[in-house]
Scaffold this motif. Structure first.
Motif, mmCIF file in Angstrom:
data_model
loop_
_atom_site.group_PDB
_atom_site.id
_atom_site.type_symbol
_atom_site.label_atom_id
_atom_site.label_comp_id
_atom_site.label_asym_id
_atom_site.label_seq_id
_atom_site.Cartn_x
_atom_site.Cartn_y
_atom_site.Cartn_z
ATOM 1 N N ASP A 12 48.918 43.579 54.405
ATOM 2 C CA ASP A 12 47.737 44.389 54.081
ATOM 3 C C ASP A 12 47.607 44.502 52.564
ATOM 4 O O ASP A 12 48.034 45.479 51.960
ATOM 5 C CB ASP A 12 47.864 45.776 54.720
ATOM 6 N N GLU A 13 46.992 43.493 51.948
ATOM 7 C CA GLU A 13 46.850 43.476 50.495
ATOM 8 C C GLU A 13 46.018 44.657 49.983
ATOM 9 O O GLU A 13 45.098 45.126 50.659
ATOM 10 C CB GLU A 13 46.128 42.210 50.043
ATOM 11 N N TYR A 14 46.307 45.045 48.764
ATOM 12 C CA TYR A 14 45.477 46.046 48.104
ATOM 13 C C TYR A 14 44.219 45.375 47.553
ATOM 14 O O TYR A 14 44.207 44.186 47.243
ATOM 15 C CB TYR A 14 46.259 46.732 46.965
ATOM 16 N N TRP A 15 43.168 46.153 47.439
ATOM 17 C CA TRP A 15 41.864 45.710 46.908
ATOM 18 C C TRP A 15 42.052 45.041 45.552
ATOM 19 O O TRP A 15 42.824 45.541 44.738
ATOM 20 C CB TRP A 15 40.969 46.946 46.766
ATOM 21 N N PRO A 16 41.384 43.933 45.224
ATOM 22 C CA PRO A 16 40.386 43.228 46.021
ATOM 23 C C PRO A 16 40.984 42.138 46.911
ATOM 24 O O PRO A 16 40.231 41.395 47.542
ATOM 25 C CB PRO A 16 39.503 42.593 44.943
ATOM 26 N N GLY A 17 42.312 42.010 46.942
ATOM 27 C CA GLY A 17 42.940 40.955 47.738
ATOM 28 C C GLY A 17 42.860 39.612 47.043
ATOM 29 O O GLY A 17 42.265 39.460 45.976
ATOM 30 N N GLY A 18 43.491 38.620 47.654
ATOM 31 C CA GLY A 18 43.574 37.310 47.023
ATOM 32 C C GLY A 18 42.525 36.322 47.467
ATOM 33 O O GLY A 18 42.552 35.169 47.037
ATOM 34 N N ARG A 19 41.588 36.744 48.308
ATOM 35 C CA ARG A 19 40.586 35.801 48.827
ATOM 36 C C ARG A 19 39.771 35.165 47.701
ATOM 37 O O ARG A 19 39.472 33.972 47.725
ATOM 38 C CB ARG A 19 39.649 36.535 49.788
ATOM 39 N N THR A 20 39.414 35.955 46.720
ATOM 40 C CA THR A 20 38.438 35.545 45.716
ATOM 41 C C THR A 20 39.101 35.099 44.417
ATOM 42 O O THR A 20 40.303 35.252 44.225
ATOM 43 C CB THR A 20 37.482 36.715 45.433
ATOM 44 N N ASN A 21 38.284 34.599 43.506
ATOM 45 C CA ASN A 21 38.811 34.122 42.223
ATOM 46 C C ASN A 21 38.905 35.282 41.225
ATOM 47 O O ASN A 21 38.848 36.461 41.612
ATOM 48 C CB ASN A 21 37.964 32.970 41.694
ATOM 49 N N HIS A 22 39.039 34.972 39.966
ATOM 50 C CA HIS A 22 39.249 36.000 38.938
ATOM 51 C C HIS A 22 38.148 37.066 38.952
ATOM 52 O O HIS A 22 38.440 38.260 38.856
ATOM 53 C CB HIS A 22 39.301 35.335 37.557
ATOM 54 N N TYR A 23 36.903 36.618 39.065
ATOM 55 C CA TYR A 23 35.778 37.566 39.056
ATOM 56 C C TYR A 23 35.369 37.981 40.474
ATOM 57 O O TYR A 23 34.254 38.448 40.681
ATOM 58 C CB TYR A 23 34.578 36.965 38.319
ATOM 59 N N TRP A 24 36.269 37.781 41.434
ATOM 60 C CA TRP A 24 36.059 38.234 42.805
ATOM 61 C C TRP A 24 34.901 37.502 43.496
ATOM 62 O O TRP A 24 34.195 38.065 44.327
ATOM 63 C CB TRP A 24 35.863 39.755 42.854
ATOM 64 N N PHE A 25 34.731 36.221 43.147
ATOM 65 C CA PHE A 25 33.732 35.383 43.798
ATOM 66 C C PHE A 25 34.382 34.633 44.952
ATOM 67 O O PHE A 25 35.525 34.181 44.857
ATOM 68 C CB PHE A 25 33.163 34.349 42.818
ATOM 69 N N ASP A 26 33.616 34.452 46.011
ATOM 70 C CA ASP A 26 34.029 33.615 47.131
ATOM 71 C C ASP A 26 33.676 32.174 46.773
ATOM 72 O O ASP A 26 32.512 31.771 46.838
ATOM 73 C CB ASP A 26 33.306 34.056 48.404
ATOM 74 N N LEU A 27 34.674 31.391 46.397
ATOM 75 C CA LEU A 27 34.410 30.030 45.937
ATOM 76 C C LEU A 27 33.909 29.118 47.047
ATOM 77 O O LEU A 27 33.336 28.059 46.763
ATOM 78 C CB LEU A 27 35.674 29.436 45.298
ATOM 79 N N ASN A 28 34.083 29.499 48.290
ATOM 80 C CA ASN A 28 33.578 28.665 49.382
ATOM 81 C C ASN A 28 32.069 28.798 49.543
ATOM 82 O O ASN A 28 31.474 28.087 50.343
ATOM 83 C CB ASN A 28 34.265 29.015 50.708
ATOM 84 N N ARG A 29 31.448 29.705 48.811
ATOM 85 C CA ARG A 29 29.987 29.806 48.794
ATOM 86 C C ARG A 29 29.416 29.258 47.486
ATOM 87 O O ARG A 29 28.216 29.330 47.248
ATOM 88 C CB ARG A 29 29.542 31.268 48.939
ATOM 89 N N ASP A 30 30.264 28.700 46.644
ATOM 90 C CA ASP A 30 29.859 28.386 45.274
ATOM 91 C C ASP A 30 29.589 26.906 45.036
ATOM 92 O O ASP A 30 29.255 26.512 43.923
ATOM 93 C CB ASP A 30 30.940 28.876 44.298
ATOM 94 N N TRP A 31 29.741 26.053 46.048
ATOM 95 C CA TRP A 31 29.499 24.630 45.837
ATOM 96 C C TRP A 31 28.049 24.360 45.448
ATOM 97 O O TRP A 31 27.784 23.519 44.594
ATOM 98 C CB TRP A 31 29.836 23.857 47.111
ATOM 99 N N LEU A 32 27.114 25.040 46.058
ATOM 100 C CA LEU A 32 25.701 24.848 45.729
ATOM 101 C C LEU A 32 25.338 25.584 44.454
ATOM 102 O O LEU A 32 24.613 25.075 43.605
ATOM 103 C CB LEU A 32 24.826 25.330 46.889
ATOM 104 N N LEU A 33 25.851 26.802 44.296
ATOM 105 C CA LEU A 33 25.450 27.662 43.181
ATOM 106 C C LEU A 33 26.190 27.298 41.895
ATOM 107 O O LEU A 33 25.659 27.450 40.801
ATOM 108 C CB LEU A 33 25.697 29.116 43.549
#
Length: 838
Positions: free
Chosen positions: A200-221
């Protein structure tokens, strides 16, 4: 019976040494090449491996194995290496430039080559885009070792017929955040209790990158360096197959494609991709996982409708993108309904799918090559059959926003041309025709109503870019780089005043830069026409005025700083010799007010939507170069809010006690600005912080409830959410929050069901949706007609001497909404100048 087998395999993962458990099938191995266990000093699955050790191991393989080569393709926000291990036979590697040229011939629709089976297939095994889904990077180490050292005939065959690119960690910053957590809380013996801190990771967890972006949504953007680096690499190689390894809830099993049906009514990716190829490869995965007794599922939950995933973007490049989802151990061992799931077990499934991907690709390489060739040829034939021959676009008032849009087009290898009048043209007849469709086309009709992600992504609307389809091609000059796209006349020296056009996207960054250097600037709250060094010019609302003689710095210093700002941000700056304007208010008008520098803070922590918080942080860090204090909720009671004049609350679940509510209210009433986004705006209304209201569903308790099939509940309820649409809103251009806009109607992104009722104060509603608001994406008739058309997108409500700026929609969505960033930045820089009439 299969549950018993799975339980036995979970136990087996604990009893065998890690190397035997994973690699027995591919013996013997070259003893001169160290295994991951020999290099790391622990067995795969016994610990979570740091990214620097992953990189070090792959570099070691490249050093000792003639089958391996290592290259970097970028760096993360935190400076971690993004790299590829290239694996094939020594002969293929030495001949790689020639093989690459032959491979790329199949992506050129003007070439007719047919040696489909003669060239090795190009495969990109890509792992760990979500940092706290760690099993795949460990599997990458095993795959790298297997291809670099195994002497088995099977592996030798694959190496002769493939060039394999292993990208072990797409998101190193997030991975290391999670790795540190999991290893720090690892017990000895291991703790399988799901309530243990390890799981149970503490916020924001390790899912996202440095700026808390979901890189799996970033290929287009392509907002982040991780994605930009990968895209630049991708368009150099155009792999035939790309993997995208993930993890999901611990109570699940394993997912591989085919996915559920594409939500689009007429998907732009070929049916052959998402039906024939996915089913072909799916049969391989089923047999491989059957052989080790793993349970799995297909055709559920996940869809590839959004083109910006790691598993969908390759589908728009003539490749085959493949999604895998492994039930996560969320640490090293965790109790599930099937028994205890272990980290080694999760790794084994990912490793099995990795090797199987290579097998399927090698055994179907001629098919994959012919498919990729047909894909790009069909781009030209489809474009020729369309009545739309291209799109004209441009923005005469904001060249830096226009430049940012063109940057995105070029990154995706879309051909862009500049017209003689300064506007731009994108032809549809080009190899990247499907990406042109993705950027410009909008849709309101869909096959499905429940989407795993957004149902709208037309990038031109993200940038609020005016564009129009043309039924003819235009002769123009090709744009091959971003150089000289923004041309501004160098500022000329004056002893009186300088004017900075607020219409430009970079104007807020320039304002902050000059304020940080000690200069005092004013903003005009009316329009006017001045006689400038470049002739008479009409200036829009928000124009910045820098009076020279009123500064604490001398005339030379002021001019030097202004030159620096112009060079840094490419903004238009004008010189004037008089405060008496040609028309409109004069420069000393009471409608010209000094702009107070923002002193901004943002609430973060448990309950706060980290994505939205990260988007604010990223915007201010990377484009405005302005600091913002991030205050954790746990520290809010003791924080001195009087240090700030602006406080940001993004979407989240806020459960403040009465004392803390009073603290925030009292702070705002002193004249400060509270900015709320999404559900934080709903919170402000629910807690009666403001005298505004929500549009809510009226339920008739006497109505007869219609019985519906239980099995349809998920779909019926799911479609009532607003997964992501582009809606049209109408602005009050005279309001300070709308300064810098020239057109009343703008696209906004809506991915929530926060319905703000237009304010009863006739001056407080800054933006409300139009009567025909849907530009792109799926929304139910009920949500559109009963809520959207009746509600507001942006309201400013008074609170004592201060105000609450309430966004129903996220103006900074995924770091890519250049078109609505200005609304948020205006709230930061001009919010304290808004006095809502009561």
């Amino acid at each position: 019976m299969r549950k018993i087998i799975l339980l036995a395999l979970l136990c087996l993962a604990n009893s065998l040494s890690s190397q035997e458990y994973f690699l027995e099938k591919y013996k013997p191995f070259n003893s001169n090449v160290p295994s991951p266990e020999e290099f790391l000093g622990y067995g795969i699955g016994e610990r979570h491996t740091r990214h620097d050790l992953i990189v070090a191991y792959l570099k070691k393989l490249a050093e000792v194995s003639e089958r391996a080569r290592y290259e970097e393709y970028g760096r993360t926000h935190e400076g971690r290496i993004l790299g590829m291990l290239i694996l094939s036979t020594p002969g293929n590697l030495s001949d790689l430039p020639a093989l690459k040229e032959k491979h790329l011939a199949f992506t050129d629709p003007e070439k007719n080559v047919s040696n489909y089976d003669e060239i090795p297939v190009f495969i990109n095994l890509a792992y760990n885009v979500h940092g706290n889904e760690p099993s795949s990077s460990e599997a990458a180490l095993l795959a790298a070792y297997t291809f670099a050292a195994s002497e088995s005939g099977e592996i030798q065959k694959y190496l002769r017929n493939a060039v394999i690119f292993i990208d072990p960690t797409i998101n190193p910053d997030g991975r290391d955040r999670h790795t540190q957590w999991a290893n720090s809380y690892q017990g000895n013996p291991l703790v399988a209790d799901p309530q243990d801190a390890e799981h149970d990771e503490y916020w924001p967890g390790g899912r996202t990158n440095h700026y808390w972006f979901d890189l799996n949504r970033d290929w287009l953007l392509a907002i982040n360096p991780e994605s930009r680096g990968k895209l630049n690499w991708y368009h150099q190689w155009y792999p035939n197959v790309v993997t995208d390894f993930h993890e999901m809830g611990s109570q699940s099993t394993y997912f591989f494609e085919p996915m559920k049906d594409n939500g689009s009514l007429d998907p732009i990716m070929p049916r052959e991709n998402y039906v024939d190829l996915n089913n072909l490869f799916g049969d391989y995965y089923a047999k491989a996982l059957d052989s080790i007794g793993s349970l799995y599922f297909t055709k559920e939950v996940f869809d590839g409708t959004y083109p910006g995933y790691g598993s969908s973007y390759p589908d728009l490049q003539g490749g085959l993108g493949l999604l895998f989802e492994q039930a996560s151990s969320r640490g090293h061992k965790q109790t599930t309904a099937y028994g205890e799931i272990t980290f080694p077990f999760t790794i084994r499934n990912q490793f099995t799918s990795s090797i199987t991907t290579v097998r399927a690709a090698v055994e179907n390489k001629a098919y994959l090559r012919k498919y990729q060739q047909d894909f790009f040829k069909s781009a030209l034939s489809r474009a020729a059959a369309s009545r739309i021959k291209g799109y004209a676009f441009g923005d005469a008032y904001d060249k830096n926003r226009e430049k940012a849009f063109i940057d995105k087009l070029l990154l995706h290898r879309i051909k862009v041309y500049k017209n003689g009048d300064g506007s731009f043209f994108v032809p549809t007849r080009q190899p990247q025709y499907r990406m042109v469709q993705t950027v410009f086309e909008t849709y309101t009709r869909y096959r499905d109503s429940v989407f795993y992600d957004a149902s709208a992504w037309s990038l031109a609307n993200f940038y609020n870019m005016s564009y129009s389809p043309l039924n003819r091609e235009v002769n123009a000059s090709p744009v091959t780089s971003l150089e000289n796209l923004v041309s501004v006349s160098p500022v000329e020296r004056t002893g009186y005043a300088y004017l900075i056009d607020w219409d430009d996207y970079n104007a807020p960054a320039a304002l902050h830069y000059l304020q940080s250097k000690g200069l005092v600037l004013s903003a005009s709250f009316r329009t006017f026409t001045s006689e400038t060094n470049l002739g008479n010019k009409t200036f829009n609302f928000g124009t910045l005025i820098l009076p020279v003689k009123l500064q604490k710095k001398n005339e030379d210093e002021v001019f030097s700083l202004l030159q620096e700002a112009q060079q840094k941000f490419s903004i238009p700056v004008y010189s004037v010799q008089t405060g008496l304007n040609v028309s409109g208010v004069d420069l000393g008008s009471r409608f010209v007010e000094p702009v107070e520098p923002p002193k901004a803070a943002m609430i973060i922590g448990e309950g706060v939507r980290s994505y939205e918080a990260g988007e604010v942080w990223h915007l201010l860090d990377t484009r405005i170069h302005m600091p913002i204090t991030k205050i954790p909720i746990r520290s809010l009671k003791g924080a001195d809010l009087d240090k700030y004049n602006t406080l940001v609350m993004v979407s989240g679940s806020y459960s403040f006690d009465e004392k803390l509510m009073e603290k925030i209210k009292a702070w705002a009433e002193k004249g400060n600005t509270l900015i709320t986004i999404g559900t934080a705006s709903k919170w402000a209304i629910d807690k009666k912080l403001v005298a505004e209201s929500l549009i809510e569903e009226k339920k008739d308790s006497s109505a007869v409830v219609e019985r519906k099939p239980y099995a349809d509940a998920g779909d019926n309820l799911g479609k009532e959410s607003v997964g992501g649409i582009i809606a049209q809103a109408e602005l009050d251009l005279t309001h300070p929050l709308a300064f810098g806009y020239r057109k009343e109607r703008i696209p906004v992104y809506k991915n929530n069901t926060v319905w703000l009722a237009p304010s009863k104060n006739e001056y407080a509603t800054v933006a409300r949706y139009t009567q025909k608001p849907v530009i792109d994406g799926f929304i139910t008739d009920k949500n559109r007609d009963e809520f959207l058309v009746k509600s507001a997108s942006l309201i400013v409500s008074p609170l004592g001497r201060g105000r609450v700026v309430m966004f129903a929609d996220n103006p900074n969505f995924r770091g890519s909404w250049y078109g609505t960033n200005r609304l948020f930045l205006n709230a930061l820089f001009l919010g304290n100048h808004i006095n809502v009439p009561k």
